[in-house]
Write an enzyme that holds these catalytic residues in place. Structure first.
Site, PDB file in Angstrom:
ATOM      1  N   GLU A   1       0.818  -1.223   0.000  1.00  0.00           N
ATOM      2  CA  GLU A   1       0.000   0.000   0.000  1.00  0.00           C
ATOM      3  C   GLU A   1       0.849   1.269   0.000  1.00  0.00           C
ATOM      4  OE1 GLU A   1      -3.011   0.045  -0.645  1.00  0.00           O
ATOM      5  OE2 GLU A   1      -3.892  -1.842   0.006  1.00  0.00           O
TER       6      GLU A   1
ATOM      7  N   HIS B   1      -2.340   2.337   8.979  1.00  0.00           N
ATOM      8  CA  HIS B   1      -3.453   1.643   8.307  1.00  0.00           C
ATOM      9  C   HIS B   1      -3.686   0.317   9.001  1.00  0.00           C
ATOM     10  CE1 HIS B   1      -5.824  -0.641   5.575  1.00  0.00           C
ATOM     11  NE2 HIS B   1      -4.820  -1.307   5.044  1.00  0.00           N
TER      12      HIS B   1
ATOM     13  N   HIS C   1      -6.597  -3.083  10.019  1.00  0.00           N
ATOM     14  CA  HIS C   1      -7.817  -3.807   9.683  1.00  0.00           C
ATOM     15  C   HIS C   1      -8.521  -4.112  10.999  1.00  0.00           C
ATOM     16  CE1 HIS C   1      -6.408  -5.434   5.476  1.00  0.00           C
ATOM     17  NE2 HIS C   1      -6.119  -4.157   5.635  1.00  0.00           N
TER      18      HIS C   1
ATOM     19  N   HIS D   1     -12.308  -2.842   3.054  1.00  0.00           N
ATOM     20  CA  HIS D   1     -10.868  -3.007   3.252  1.00  0.00           C
ATOM     21  C   HIS D   1     -10.460  -2.814   4.720  1.00  0.00           C
ATOM     22  CE1 HIS D   1      -6.607  -1.933   1.506  1.00  0.00           C
ATOM     23  NE2 HIS D   1      -6.528  -2.551   2.662  1.00  0.00           N
TER      24      HIS D   1
END
Ligand code: 13P
Length: 194
Positions: free
Chosen positions: A71, A90, A92, A153
């Site tokens: 990413e 980032h 999840h 995502h």
């Protein structure tokens, strides 16, 4: 502290807090020449400062033995668009990613959301993982916000430094969890304007 060590410490802390599963997620800090970013697909338990990749904004590797996070383009787009952003986390994280899976923003119903996140946590439109478009879609909703969700995502937090970005990632997950619980009680009430 050395920036690479700080990234490793932050990644491990976030992993211990349950913000990542497996090797999902990635973190970066801005540098004079680009960014320091976590490598792709390396388990957080084994991550060491030497594994961190120094990248130019165009993706050229300045230093590092592993490939950078898949990413990296998203990180590069956000640094280019928001000069005040010095770090990106980032994740999840599960409750926030539940909102992302439903393509739903987290509505502003908690005081921490206003103070730490700039209000609601908006959900950016879907773009295929690893593409520049992921970053572009996030940039569309990040203005004035501490972070956003990425449709289908995960979640993304920005900050002036790593400490602020991690704190916001924690509050995004916390807000999502509490909002989901309050949905079982009839739904969250919008935070009054004053
Ligand atoms: P990387 O391991 O390549 O950073 O990818 C993890 C991820 O979360 C992709 O969005």
């Amino acid at each position: 502290m050395d920036a690479r060590q700080a990234l490793v410490d932050c990644a491990r802390r976030a992993y211990a807090e349950g913000l990542f599963s497996g090797t999902s997620g990635n973190l970066s800090v801005r540098t004079d020449r680009g960014m320091l970013i976590t490598p792709t697909s390396v388990r957080y338990e084994t991550l060491s400062p030497e594994d961190i990749v120094h990248l130019r904004p165009d993706g050229a590797v300045l230093e590092g033995r592993f490939a950078p996070s898949s990413e990296w383009r998203m990180h590069a787009e956000i640094y280019a668009r928001f000069p005040a952003v010095g770090a990106i986390v980032h994740t999840h994280s599960p409750h926030a990613t539940a909102f992302a899976a439903a393509n739903r923003s987290i509505p502003e119903s908690l005081i921490e959301m206003r103070f730490f996140l700039g209000g609601e946590v908006p959900c950016a439109a879907y773009a295929p993982a690893g593409t520049r478009e992921v970053g572009l879609r996030c940039c569309e909703v990040l203005s004035g916000r501490g972070g956003c969700l990425m449709a289908n995502h995960g979640a993304l937090a920005v900050g002036r430094d790593l400490g602020e970005a991690l704190l916001r990632a924690e509050y995004i997950e916390d807000s999502a969890k509490i909002t989901l619980l309050s949905m079982q009680l009839g739904g969250p009430v919008p935070l009054p304007s004053e």
